[in-house]
Every structure is written in C-alpha cells, then in structure tokens.
Design an enzyme around this catalytic site. Structure first.
Site, PDB file in Angstrom:
ATOM      1  N   GLY A 162       0.799  -1.335  -0.122  1.00 56.93           N
ATOM      2  CA  GLY A 162       0.044  -0.142   0.048  1.00 56.93           C
ATOM      3  C   GLY A 162       0.939   1.122   0.038  1.00 56.93           C
ATOM      4  N   ARG A 163       0.230   2.239   0.626  1.00 54.83           N
ATOM      5  CA  ARG A 163       1.040   3.602   0.360  1.00 54.83           C
ATOM      6  C   ARG A 163       2.351   3.561   1.078  1.00 54.83           C
ATOM      7  NH1 ARG A 163      -4.258   5.717   2.033  1.00 54.83           N
ATOM      8  NH2 ARG A 163      -3.754   4.827   4.013  1.00 54.83           N
ATOM      9  N   ILE A 164       2.688   3.036   2.307  1.00 58.28           N
ATOM     10  CA  ILE A 164       3.801   2.624   2.905  1.00 58.28           C
ATOM     11  C   ILE A 164       4.772   1.975   2.193  1.00 58.28           C
ATOM     12  CG2 ILE A 164       4.947   2.550   5.180  1.00 58.28           C
ATOM     13  CD1 ILE A 164       2.491   3.417   6.459  1.00 58.28           C
TER      14      ILE A 164
ATOM     15  N   THR B   9       7.209  -2.590  10.926  1.00 59.20           N
ATOM     16  CA  THR B   9       6.738  -1.243  11.287  1.00 59.20           C
ATOM     17  C   THR B   9       5.032  -1.285  11.220  1.00 59.20           C
ATOM     18  OG1 THR B   9       7.093  -0.419   9.193  1.00 59.20           O
ATOM     19  CG2 THR B   9       8.671   0.006  10.611  1.00 59.20           C
TER      20      THR B   9
ATOM     21  N   ARG C  17       2.290  -3.949  12.717  1.00 59.64           N
ATOM     22  CA  ARG C  17       1.691  -4.342  13.836  1.00 59.64           C
ATOM     23  C   ARG C  17       2.308  -5.449  14.473  1.00 59.64           C
ATOM     24  NH1 ARG C  17      -0.051   0.129  13.955  1.00 59.64           N
ATOM     25  NH2 ARG C  17      -2.149   0.828  14.249  1.00 59.64           N
TER      26      ARG C  17
ATOM     27  N   GLU D 263       2.560  -5.094  23.620  1.00 61.79           N
ATOM     28  CA  GLU D 263       3.162  -3.967  23.486  1.00 61.79           C
ATOM     29  C   GLU D 263       2.382  -3.058  24.562  1.00 61.79           C
ATOM     30  OE1 GLU D 263       2.599  -0.544  20.014  1.00 61.79           O
ATOM     31  OE2 GLU D 263       3.731  -2.524  19.227  1.00 61.79           O
TER      32      GLU D 263
ATOM     33  N   HIS E 274       7.304   2.040  19.174  1.00 56.54           N
ATOM     34  CA  HIS E 274       6.423   2.312  18.187  1.00 56.54           C
ATOM     35  C   HIS E 274       6.444   3.815  17.772  1.00 56.54           C
ATOM     36  CE1 HIS E 274       2.111   0.953  17.019  1.00 56.54           C
ATOM     37  NE2 HIS E 274       2.470   1.768  16.044  1.00 56.54           N
TER      38      HIS E 274
ATOM     39  N   ALA F 224       7.160   4.926  14.537  1.00 58.09           N
ATOM     40  CA  ALA F 224       7.286   5.180  13.229  1.00 58.09           C
ATOM     41  C   ALA F 224       6.652   6.538  12.718  1.00 58.09           C
ATOM     42  CB  ALA F 224       6.940   4.065  12.458  1.00 58.09           C
TER      43      ALA F 224
HETATM   44  C1  GLV Z   1       0.517   4.081  14.084  1.00 63.01           C
HETATM   45  O1  GLV Z   1       1.035   2.927  14.338  1.00 63.01           O
HETATM   46  C2  GLV Z   1      -0.471   4.309  13.274  1.00 63.01           C
HETATM   47  O2  GLV Z   1      -1.197   3.225  12.893  1.00 63.01           O
HETATM   48  O3  GLV Z   1      -0.755   5.389  12.912  1.00 63.01           O
END
Ligand code: GLV
Length: 327
Positions: free
Chosen positions: A157-159, A238, A240, A269, A288, A290
């Site tokens: 996807g985007r990331i 990065t 879940r 977490e 967490h 990112a």
């Molecule tokens: C962070 O983990 C988010 O989903 O924005």
C-alpha cells in the site's frame, strides 16, 4: 448553542487540541499512560465524539457506555485494529483515521531500522559505550550490504510503496507481496515484481512488513514462514506486532534461522524489559515511533481533530474508515 461534548484520550499536539477546544466542551486525559478501562468508560459517557488512540479499545461495551448520541470515533492513527468498525457502523457511528500524512515518515523509520540492523548500529554503539573499542578491527561487526540487495515488501500500500521508492536509490531489487496485485503502472513505477509470500520469503535479503492487522495477517510471519527466509535475512516490522509470532521470532533469532530483526511494533506492546527479544543482540526494538516526527504528529493531530469536528457536526468525515454509513 450548547457545544458538543467530547473526550480526547491523551494529550496530542496543539494543532489538534486548539480547534477542538475552540469548538467543544472537551475533557483531555492528562496522564502519559492511557486511561484505564474504567476511567475511559466513565469519561466517554454522554459524549458526542471521542478522539481515541490505538491503545483504546472501541467495542460494544464502549459504544453502550458512550450512549446513543455518540456520532464519531476519531482514531489518532492510520491503523484502526483497536476499533470494532462493524459495531460502530451498525450504530451509525462514524470512524475516522489519519491516512496519508504519515506515509513518508513511517517509511523513513522502516528504512532507518533496515539500515541500522544491516550495519549493526545499536550493537556498535553498545560496543563503544561498554569500553570494548580497542582498535580498528578487520572482522569487527560485519553485516550485509544494503545497496544491491533484494528487498521483499509484504503489503504494497502507501507505506510499502514509499519503501520501494527508497530502495530505488540504493539500487535494490524490489519484490512484493500483497493480497491484491498492484497495477502494471505501479509495478513499473517502482520496478517491483509481484510474488506469492512463499516465493518472496526465500529470495529477500530484507523483509519489511506493511500490512494492516486483521484475522488474515495475525501471525502471518510464523515459525514455518521464518523457516522459508534466508539465514542471512533481516526482518523489519513497522506494521503491527501481532503480524509476527513473537516466540517463533525469538526461536528463529536464537537458532540463526534468520540473521536479525528490527521492530517498531511488538506483541505484546509495550514489550516488557525482561522479554526474551530484548535479550538478543540481533534484535533491535524501538517503542512504536514510526510516525513520530514533529511535523507528522502535528498533521495527524489536525486531521484527527478535523474528523472529530466534522463528526460531531453531523458532517461527513474528511477521512472516514466506514463511509458506508453515508449510504
Ligand atoms: C500507528 O501505528 C498508526 O497506525 O498510525
């Protein structure tokens, strides 16, 4: 006119708080830690809108306690696995998230983890601080090259695509897996080759995870799939924490099934300080963070506020997760 009543479950950047304060009767949870469940349920009673974080579980109990006047749950995150979206939709409650604004910042951190794990940055830093640096060592802290290596992106996807863009600059070969194959144009733009997961894992020098957490992706990287990876491979998460089976990862890192892991997200977490992953030199963990650049967290706050305010005013959210409530 009475102002809408809202609860904001943590202090977020002022870009979000200022417009909410101006338009609403607002209670903001002041503690660094999330509100305990009882406090959360008490605070949301009678609210028209709630701004939640990924640490707040939104389910039927939450919706019952808030009451039938609740119009919107605005999640300060792109991920929304903490929200029972179907339960919200059933009650006509709009759910918002913060997509887009954190894409590049999250990919920056995933890239940082990839580079840091490859070049053993945290191990090197500990080595120096522990007073072990005696001379230039021809065999000291060697790792794999990043440039020219094969990057396996799981979730395109985007990331995931932002990772592919970075990989181009390092002359990497990019292979990807997603439930839905990208268009030919997107594949050409990133020079990315689609593969099944079992095709990708044995070929990738780096495997970077960018999938949503869902029943399908929970435990996706388990003992069997870790076993398909190269013994020299590095896993970056990065996405879940529960996408990776933590204890299978511990076993794989201990046995040398894979070379290293770099994690922004973990299961559980927060990761307790005595968790076996923390005891491993070949596992790098950050808490967490990112999306944690100042600018991006400001944009997320402003977007979450825009969703909250649209919702309490009965308007369509700018970025709804359940647009089907609008018919
Ligand atoms: C962070 O983990 C988010 O989903 O924005």
């Amino acid at each position: 006119m009475t102002k809408p009543k809202v609860f904001v479950s943590r202090i977020i950047p002022e870009e979000g708080l200022a417009p909410i304060r101006a338009a609403c009767e607002v209670e903001i949870w002041q503690d660094e830690l999330p509100p305990p469940r009882d406090a959360l349920l008490t605070a949301i009673e009678g609210c028209d809108g709630v701004l939640t974080l990924l640490t707040d579980k939104v389910d039927d109990e939450f919706l019952d306690r808030a009451g039938p006047q609740l119009k919107v749950v605005s999640n300060f995150a792109v991920g929304f696995d903490n929200v029972d979206v179907a339960a919200c939709t059933k009650r006509g409650v709009a759910v918002g998230n913060t997509p887009g604004v954190l894409t590049e910042t999250t990919a920056d951190l995933a890239w940082t983890l990839l580079m840091a794990a490859a070049r053993r940055i945290t191990e090197g830093d500990r080595y120096v601080r522990d007073g072990k640096w005696k001379t230039w060592g021809p065999m000291l802290l060697m790792g794999p090259d990043v440039h020219g290596a094969t990057l396996g992106i799981v979730g395109f996807g985007r990331i995931g695509q932002a990772m592919a863009r970075r990989a181009k600059g390092f002359g990497m070969r990019v292979i990807y897996h997603d439930l839905q194959r990208a268009s030919k144009a997107v594949e050409a733009e990133y020079d990315a080759t689609y593969m099944t997961l079992d095709g990708l894992l044995p070929q990738a020098d780096f495997v970077s995870l960018h999938v949503n957490l869902s029943p399908e992706t929970k435990g996706l990287i388990n003992a069997e799939r870790l076993g398909w990876m190269k013994p020299t491979a590095i896993l970056i998460n990065t996405a879940r924490g529960p996408v990776v089976d933590s204890m299978a990862l511990v076993a794989a890192l201990e046995a040398g099934t894979i070379a290293a892991a770099a994690l922004d997200v973990t299961d559980p977490e927060p990761l307790p300080a005595d968790h076996p992953l923390i005891g491993l030199d070949n596992c790098l963990v950050v808490p967490h963070i990112a999306s944690a650049s100042r600018v991006t967290r400001g944009k997320m706050a402003s977007m979450a506020a825009a969703n909250l305010l649209a919702g309490v005013r009965g308007k369509r959210l700018p970025t709804p997760v359940n647009p089907e409530i609008y018919g």
